[in-house]
Design an enzyme around this catalytic site. Structure first.
Site, PDB file in Angstrom:
ATOM      1  N   GLY A  24       0.826  -1.216   0.000  1.00  0.00           N
ATOM      2  CA  GLY A  24       0.000   0.000   0.000  1.00  0.00           C
ATOM      3  C   GLY A  24       0.851   1.254   0.000  1.00  0.00           C
ATOM      4  O   GLY A  24       2.085   1.183   0.067  1.00  0.00           O
ATOM      5  N   GLN A  25       0.191   2.411  -0.028  1.00  0.00           N
ATOM      6  CA  GLN A  25       0.990   3.649  -0.118  1.00  0.00           C
ATOM      7  C   GLN A  25       1.795   3.903   1.153  1.00  0.00           C
ATOM      8  O   GLN A  25       2.946   4.344   1.079  1.00  0.00           O
ATOM      9  CB  GLN A  25       0.163   4.858  -0.530  1.00  0.00           C
ATOM     10  CG  GLN A  25      -1.006   5.219   0.327  1.00  0.00           C
ATOM     11  CD  GLN A  25      -1.657   6.542  -0.090  1.00  0.00           C
ATOM     12  OE1 GLN A  25      -1.047   7.351  -0.791  1.00  0.00           O
ATOM     13  NE2 GLN A  25      -2.876   6.753   0.339  1.00  0.00           N
ATOM     14  N   ASP A  49      -3.965 -13.419   3.857  1.00  0.00           N
ATOM     15  CA  ASP A  49      -5.170 -12.627   3.598  1.00  0.00           C
ATOM     16  C   ASP A  49      -5.810 -12.269   4.939  1.00  0.00           C
ATOM     17  O   ASP A  49      -6.070 -13.150   5.764  1.00  0.00           O
ATOM     18  CB  ASP A  49      -6.135 -13.438   2.725  1.00  0.00           C
ATOM     19  CG  ASP A  49      -7.248 -12.566   2.169  1.00  0.00           C
ATOM     20  OD1 ASP A  49      -7.777 -11.706   2.923  1.00  0.00           O
ATOM     21  OD2 ASP A  49      -7.588 -12.723   0.987  1.00  0.00           O
ATOM     22  N   LEU A  50      -6.072 -10.999   5.125  1.00  0.00           N
ATOM     23  CA  LEU A  50      -6.601 -10.549   6.421  1.00  0.00           C
ATOM     24  C   LEU A  50      -8.024 -11.043   6.674  1.00  0.00           C
ATOM     25  O   LEU A  50      -8.516 -10.964   7.803  1.00  0.00           O
ATOM     26  CB  LEU A  50      -6.546  -9.013   6.536  1.00  0.00           C
ATOM     27  CG  LEU A  50      -5.267  -8.464   7.200  1.00  0.00           C
ATOM     28  CD1 LEU A  50      -4.044  -8.729   6.387  1.00  0.00           C
ATOM     29  CD2 LEU A  50      -5.398  -6.985   7.519  1.00  0.00           C
ATOM     30  N   THR A  75      -9.419   0.342   2.516  1.00  0.00           N
ATOM     31  CA  THR A  75      -9.390   1.811   2.639  1.00  0.00           C
ATOM     32  C   THR A  75     -10.393   2.511   1.726  1.00  0.00           C
ATOM     33  O   THR A  75     -10.530   3.729   1.800  1.00  0.00           O
ATOM     34  CB  THR A  75      -7.974   2.347   2.315  1.00  0.00           C
ATOM     35  OG1 THR A  75      -7.592   1.872   1.027  1.00  0.00           O
ATOM     36  CG2 THR A  75      -6.966   1.909   3.343  1.00  0.00           C
ATOM     37  N   TYR A 112      -2.489   1.074  12.225  1.00  0.00           N
ATOM     38  CA  TYR A 112      -2.952   2.374  11.723  1.00  0.00           C
ATOM     39  C   TYR A 112      -4.460   2.500  11.803  1.00  0.00           C
ATOM     40  O   TYR A 112      -5.203   1.567  11.487  1.00  0.00           O
ATOM     41  CB  TYR A 112      -2.522   2.575  10.262  1.00  0.00           C
ATOM     42  CG  TYR A 112      -1.042   2.826  10.144  1.00  0.00           C
ATOM     43  CD1 TYR A 112      -0.515   4.102  10.317  1.00  0.00           C
ATOM     44  CD2 TYR A 112      -0.159   1.779   9.909  1.00  0.00           C
ATOM     45  CE1 TYR A 112       0.849   4.325  10.251  1.00  0.00           C
ATOM     46  CE2 TYR A 112       1.206   1.989   9.840  1.00  0.00           C
ATOM     47  CZ  TYR A 112       1.703   3.268  10.008  1.00  0.00           C
ATOM     48  OH  TYR A 112       3.049   3.488   9.953  1.00  0.00           O
ATOM     49  N   THR A 114      -7.617   5.959  11.620  1.00  0.00           N
ATOM     50  CA  THR A 114      -8.003   7.034  10.709  1.00  0.00           C
ATOM     51  C   THR A 114      -8.686   8.214  11.406  1.00  0.00           C
ATOM     52  O   THR A 114      -9.338   8.045  12.450  1.00  0.00           O
ATOM     53  CB  THR A 114      -8.972   6.460   9.642  1.00  0.00           C
ATOM     54  OG1 THR A 114      -9.517   7.526   8.870  1.00  0.00           O
ATOM     55  CG2 THR A 114     -10.126   5.703  10.286  1.00  0.00           C
ATOM     56  N   TYR A 138     -16.706   2.690   7.074  1.00  0.00           N
ATOM     57  CA  TYR A 138     -15.242   2.594   7.158  1.00  0.00           C
ATOM     58  C   TYR A 138     -14.781   3.039   8.545  1.00  0.00           C
ATOM     59  O   TYR A 138     -14.021   2.328   9.221  1.00  0.00           O
ATOM     60  CB  TYR A 138     -14.624   3.472   6.070  1.00  0.00           C
ATOM     61  CG  TYR A 138     -13.124   3.683   6.190  1.00  0.00           C
ATOM     62  CD1 TYR A 138     -12.223   2.652   5.905  1.00  0.00           C
ATOM     63  CD2 TYR A 138     -12.610   4.925   6.575  1.00  0.00           C
ATOM     64  CE1 TYR A 138     -10.856   2.858   6.015  1.00  0.00           C
ATOM     65  CE2 TYR A 138     -11.248   5.139   6.675  1.00  0.00           C
ATOM     66  CZ  TYR A 138     -10.367   4.104   6.392  1.00  0.00           C
ATOM     67  OH  TYR A 138      -9.008   4.308   6.499  1.00  0.00           O
TER      68      TYR A 138
END
Ligand SMILES: NC(=O)c1ccc[n+]([C@@H]2O[C@H](COP(=O)([O-])OP(=O)(O)OC[C@H]3O[C@@H](n4cnc5c(N)ncnc54)[C@H](OP(=O)(O)O)[C@@H]3O)[C@@H](O)[C@H]2O)c1
Length: 310
Positions: A24-25, A49-50, A75, A112, A114, A138
């Site tokens: 990912g970024q 795989d989550l 995301t 992480y 958000t 989300y």
């Protein structure tokens, strides 16, 4: 610089770091920022795989890392609204499973979250004491992930970040960098404000937190320092201000007239999931406790375009 910091201290850890979401970024930058600590193992989605807790548990048991960094998440905010079960599996269940396994193997969890855990009802940057109240699926799944980690008795750092950007990918800034050249006018949402965060700086700040939390074979993070830390680019900006900053940074690289921004409301844009109108973050705790700061977002954005956009 493999294994040594700038001040010459050996940073290499005796056990590996296990990084989820390494494609990912944020994950791509973490692979670089965490490299001085030694072996960074970053399984792909096909390898871990989550949505499959058994495969997660098996991966953690196989690696027995000293640090688990979870930068993997679902995301796509609108997709999370359409498929809450998947969002829950990836963003809520998987982090809890990681924390449980971390406790078993004696690892630190760095996870992480958000700014979208907040509802946007205020107009001053949210600090770590602010009450979450997510307004979309989300945000709800990410808040459940935070709580899943925090409820396990394991050393953990939950890093809430905001409006992450990098030069490539599907994010707002990367899309502007792709779309602006050649455009005379662009419609941009004007009534959303956040803290734009450069993925590279976030990864470097994360490495600084890890540096404070582990030494050689040992987790030295005091339990009083477990919990939530906000790490967003300093200051706040609306999407219109970000677009203006991208246009400024592109400067002479934009041929022809400067693109004109047509500000529209989030309601007129019509995304499926509601977003908070305000979600800027104050990095109070990381600064107070560890002296970690992120630079003002405009300078960071300018630097990113200068150094990474071609
Ligand atoms: N982007 C933002 O603006 C933003 C803002 C606030 C917080 N955050 C948080 O910051 C963290 C990093 O975000 P990001 O922007 O780097 O995300 P990203 O670019 O969308 O990358 C997500 C990563 O998660 C992996 N992933 C997704 N579903 C998976 C699954 N079922 N199993 C295994 N891996 C899976 C992806 O793997 P594939 O390559 O296989 O898809 C990818 O490596 C996330 O926790 C996110 O919630 C991001």
């Amino acid at each position: 610089m493999d294994g040594a910091s700038i001040d010459g201290r050996n940073e290499r850890l005796g056990r590996a770091l296990l990084l989820f979401g390494g494609s990912g970024q944020v994950g791509r930058q973490l692979r670089l920022a965490l490299a001085p600590f030694g072996t960074v193992i970053a399984p792909t989605r096909a390898e871990a795989d989550l949505t499959d807790p058994d495969s997660l548990r098996a991966t953690i048991e196989r690696v027995r890392p000293l640090v688990i960094v979870n930068a993997a998440a679902m995301t796509n905010v609108d997709q999370a609204e359409r498929d809450p079960a998947l969002a829950n599996a990836v963003n809520a269940v998987a982090p809890r499973v990681m924390a449980e396994e971390a406790r078993r193997v004696g690892a630190l969890v760095v996870h992480y979250s958000t700014d979208y855990v907040f509802d946007g009802g205020i107009r001053v940057p949210y600090d770590e004491e602010a009450q979450p109240n997510p307004i979309n699926g989300y945000g709800r799944s990410k808040l459940a992930g935070e709580r899943g980690v925090a409820n396990v008795d394991v050393p953990h750092l939950i890093i809430r970040t905001s409006w992450v950007y990098s030069v490539t990918g599907a994010g707002f800034v990367a899309s502007l960098l792709r779309d602006l050249p050649g455009k005379a006018i662009v419609k941009i949402v004007a009534d959303q404000v956040g803290s734009p965060t450069w993925s590279r700086s976030l990864a470097i700040a994360t490495a600084a937190l890890v540096r404070a939390a582990v030494r050689a074979d040992e987790i030295v993070l005091n339990s009083a320092d477990w919990g939530v830390y906000h790490l967003g680019g300093s200051g706040e900006g609306s999407r219109v201000e970000i677009a203006e900053a991208v246009i400024d940074a592109l400067g002479a690289r934009l041929v022809g007239e400067r693109p004109r921004i047509d500000p529209i409301s989030a309601a007129a844009f019509g995304a499926l999931a509601p977003r908070p109108h305000y979600s800027a973050l104050s990095n109070l705790r990381a600064n107070k406790r560890f002296g970690i700061t992120l630079e003002p977002w405009r300078a960071e954005l300018h630097r990113m375009v200068t150094e990474e956009y071609s």
